[in-house]
Design a protein around this motif. Structure first.
Motif, PDB file in Angstrom:
ATOM      1  N   LYS A 134      35.284  64.238 -48.152  1.00  0.00           N
ATOM      2  CA  LYS A 134      35.399  62.857 -48.595  1.00  0.00           C
ATOM      3  C   LYS A 134      34.662  61.914 -47.665  1.00  0.00           C
ATOM      4  O   LYS A 134      34.474  62.207 -46.484  1.00  0.00           O
ATOM      5  CB  LYS A 134      36.864  62.444 -48.640  1.00  0.00           C
ATOM      6  N   THR A 135      34.269  60.797 -48.207  1.00  0.00           N
ATOM      7  CA  THR A 135      33.691  59.729 -47.419  1.00  0.00           C
ATOM      8  C   THR A 135      34.767  58.673 -47.227  1.00  0.00           C
ATOM      9  O   THR A 135      35.489  58.339 -48.163  1.00  0.00           O
ATOM     10  CB  THR A 135      32.481  59.106 -48.140  1.00  0.00           C
ATOM     11  N   LYS A 136      34.879  58.160 -46.011  1.00  0.00           N
ATOM     12  CA  LYS A 136      35.933  57.213 -45.693  1.00  0.00           C
ATOM     13  C   LYS A 136      35.334  55.991 -45.006  1.00  0.00           C
ATOM     14  O   LYS A 136      34.506  56.121 -44.099  1.00  0.00           O
ATOM     15  CB  LYS A 136      36.945  57.897 -44.769  1.00  0.00           C
ATOM     16  N   SER A 137      35.766  54.818 -45.438  1.00  0.00           N
ATOM     17  CA  SER A 137      35.329  53.578 -44.801  1.00  0.00           C
ATOM     18  C   SER A 137      35.931  53.479 -43.405  1.00  0.00           C
ATOM     19  O   SER A 137      36.994  54.045 -43.134  1.00  0.00           O
ATOM     20  CB  SER A 137      35.780  52.379 -45.624  1.00  0.00           C
ATOM     21  N   VAL A 138      35.258  52.762 -42.539  1.00  0.00           N
ATOM     22  CA  VAL A 138      35.779  52.476 -41.203  1.00  0.00           C
ATOM     23  C   VAL A 138      35.625  50.988 -40.924  1.00  0.00           C
ATOM     24  O   VAL A 138      34.725  50.333 -41.465  1.00  0.00           O
ATOM     25  CB  VAL A 138      35.075  53.290 -40.089  1.00  0.00           C
ATOM     26  N   LEU A 139      36.508  50.472 -40.113  1.00  0.00           N
ATOM     27  CA  LEU A 139      36.438  49.069 -39.735  1.00  0.00           C
ATOM     28  C   LEU A 139      35.314  48.852 -38.730  1.00  0.00           C
ATOM     29  O   LEU A 139      35.135  49.643 -37.799  1.00  0.00           O
ATOM     30  CB  LEU A 139      37.763  48.628 -39.110  1.00  0.00           C
ATOM     31  N   LEU A 162      36.789  43.086 -38.106  1.00  0.00           N
ATOM     32  CA  LEU A 162      37.847  42.667 -37.191  1.00  0.00           C
ATOM     33  C   LEU A 162      37.809  41.168 -36.950  1.00  0.00           C
ATOM     34  O   LEU A 162      38.851  40.498 -36.945  1.00  0.00           O
ATOM     35  CB  LEU A 162      37.714  43.403 -35.857  1.00  0.00           C
ATOM     36  N   LYS A 163      36.613  40.637 -36.777  1.00  0.00           N
ATOM     37  CA  LYS A 163      36.468  39.198 -36.537  1.00  0.00           C
ATOM     38  C   LYS A 163      36.938  38.386 -37.741  1.00  0.00           C
ATOM     39  O   LYS A 163      37.618  37.368 -37.588  1.00  0.00           O
ATOM     40  CB  LYS A 163      35.020  38.860 -36.184  1.00  0.00           C
ATOM     41  N   LEU A 164      36.585  38.826 -38.944  1.00  0.00           N
ATOM     42  CA  LEU A 164      37.028  38.141 -40.157  1.00  0.00           C
ATOM     43  C   LEU A 164      38.545  38.193 -40.298  1.00  0.00           C
ATOM     44  O   LEU A 164      39.194  37.186 -40.604  1.00  0.00           O
ATOM     45  CB  LEU A 164      36.397  38.782 -41.397  1.00  0.00           C
ATOM     46  N   MET A 165      39.104  39.372 -40.080  1.00  0.00           N
ATOM     47  CA  MET A 165      40.545  39.550 -40.207  1.00  0.00           C
ATOM     48  C   MET A 165      41.305  38.709 -39.179  1.00  0.00           C
ATOM     49  O   MET A 165      42.290  38.046 -39.517  1.00  0.00           O
ATOM     50  CB  MET A 165      40.900  41.032 -40.052  1.00  0.00           C
ATOM     51  N   ALA A 166      40.852  38.759 -37.952  1.00  0.00           N
ATOM     52  CA  ALA A 166      41.522  38.013 -36.887  1.00  0.00           C
ATOM     53  C   ALA A 166      41.436  36.510 -37.127  1.00  0.00           C
ATOM     54  O   ALA A 166      42.410  35.789 -36.916  1.00  0.00           O
ATOM     55  CB  ALA A 166      40.923  38.373 -35.529  1.00  0.00           C
ATOM     56  N   ALA A 168      43.930  50.802 -30.544  1.00  0.00           N
ATOM     57  CA  ALA A 168      43.721  49.351 -30.560  1.00  0.00           C
ATOM     58  C   ALA A 168      42.244  49.004 -30.709  1.00  0.00           C
ATOM     59  O   ALA A 168      41.391  49.521 -29.988  1.00  0.00           O
ATOM     60  CB  ALA A 168      44.281  48.727 -29.291  1.00  0.00           C
ATOM     61  N   LEU A 169      41.970  48.135 -31.680  1.00  0.00           N
ATOM     62  CA  LEU A 169      40.625  47.608 -31.878  1.00  0.00           C
ATOM     63  C   LEU A 169      40.575  46.112 -31.555  1.00  0.00           C
ATOM     64  O   LEU A 169      39.536  45.585 -31.191  1.00  0.00           O
ATOM     65  CB  LEU A 169      40.177  47.818 -33.327  1.00  0.00           C
ATOM     66  N   TRP A 170      41.717  45.432 -31.726  1.00  0.00           N
ATOM     67  CA  TRP A 170      41.767  43.975 -31.529  1.00  0.00           C
ATOM     68  C   TRP A 170      43.176  43.583 -31.110  1.00  0.00           C
ATOM     69  O   TRP A 170      44.151  44.046 -31.699  1.00  0.00           O
ATOM     70  CB  TRP A 170      41.422  43.282 -32.843  1.00  0.00           C
ATOM     71  N   ALA A 212      49.849  38.919 -41.310  1.00  0.00           N
ATOM     72  CA  ALA A 212      49.139  40.199 -41.395  1.00  0.00           C
ATOM     73  C   ALA A 212      48.436  40.339 -42.750  1.00  0.00           C
ATOM     74  O   ALA A 212      47.288  40.795 -42.814  1.00  0.00           O
ATOM     75  CB  ALA A 212      50.114  41.365 -41.185  1.00  0.00           C
ATOM     76  N   ARG A 213      49.096  39.920 -43.814  1.00  0.00           N
ATOM     77  CA  ARG A 213      48.481  40.024 -45.145  1.00  0.00           C
ATOM     78  C   ARG A 213      47.279  39.089 -45.284  1.00  0.00           C
ATOM     79  O   ARG A 213      46.334  39.395 -46.006  1.00  0.00           O
ATOM     80  CB  ARG A 213      49.512  39.740 -46.226  1.00  0.00           C
ATOM     81  N   ALA A 214      47.312  37.964 -44.585  1.00  0.00           N
ATOM     82  CA  ALA A 214      46.152  37.051 -44.598  1.00  0.00           C
ATOM     83  C   ALA A 214      44.936  37.747 -44.003  1.00  0.00           C
ATOM     84  O   ALA A 214      43.801  37.542 -44.460  1.00  0.00           O
ATOM     85  CB  ALA A 214      46.475  35.768 -43.827  1.00  0.00           C
ATOM     86  N   ALA A 215      45.160  38.591 -42.997  1.00  0.00           N
ATOM     87  CA  ALA A 215      44.056  39.343 -42.394  1.00  0.00           C
ATOM     88  C   ALA A 215      43.418  40.291 -43.401  1.00  0.00           C
ATOM     89  O   ALA A 215      42.198  40.387 -43.508  1.00  0.00           O
ATOM     90  CB  ALA A 215      44.560  40.123 -41.175  1.00  0.00           C
ATOM     91  N   LEU A 216      44.256  40.987 -44.177  1.00  0.00           N
ATOM     92  CA  LEU A 216      43.741  41.913 -45.177  1.00  0.00           C
ATOM     93  C   LEU A 216      42.972  41.172 -46.287  1.00  0.00           C
ATOM     94  O   LEU A 216      41.944  41.639 -46.759  1.00  0.00           O
ATOM     95  CB  LEU A 216      44.869  42.747 -45.787  1.00  0.00           C
TER      96      LEU A 216
END
Length: 135
Positions: free
Chosen positions: A2-7, A12-16, A41-43, A126-130
């Motif tokens: 399978k192919t999987k997306s990664v952040l 991260l900047k948009l979500m934060a 941890a990424l952010w 958290a949902r606003a980030a998504l």
């Protein structure tokens, strides 16, 4: 295979930024944590006025959501409904509302955790980030 997306850093900047905007709109001092699918941890961003412990709690909520591939509130609800043995689950320590998995194309690619205000308000941030990345 399978192919999987990664952040990526741009995600991260948009979500934060979206999470921070939601928190500031409501005058909530919170910490925002974003992790990858392995809970790494990424952010981590602690807004002015957020309690020091919120940095630990937000990261734990994000890790719980990513590793469990479900909202951390599900674990809180199970425990509150009497399944206290779940407190012994390995690795999962943020079993409180406010952790949301990041799911794209049916695959969990990470988690967002927020801490600092009421749990349902943490989840709102958290949902606003998504939403910022269309999820």
């Amino acid at each position: 295979m399978k192919t999987k997306s990664v952040l990526e850093l741009a995600d991260l900047k948009l979500m934060a930024a979206a999470a921070e905007a939601e928190a500031q709109k409501n005058q909530w001092a919170v910490t925002i944590a974003i992790v990858d699918d392995g809970g790494h941890a990424l952010w981590l961003q602690r807004l002015d006025g957020a309690a020091a412990i919120s940095a630990h709690i937000a990261l734990s909520k994000a890790q719980t959501a990513a590793l469990g591939r479900r909202e951390s509130k599900i674990y809180e609800d199970m425990i509150n409904q009497g399944r206290v043995s779940f407190l012994s689950a390995p690795v999962l320590s943020g079993m409180l509302e406010g952790g949301v998995p990041i799911v794209k194309d049916g695959q969990c690619i990470g988690g967002v955790g927020v801490s600092g205000v009421k749990s349902n308000e943490d989840a709102q941030v958290a949902r606003a980030a998504l939403a910022a990345i269309g999820l």
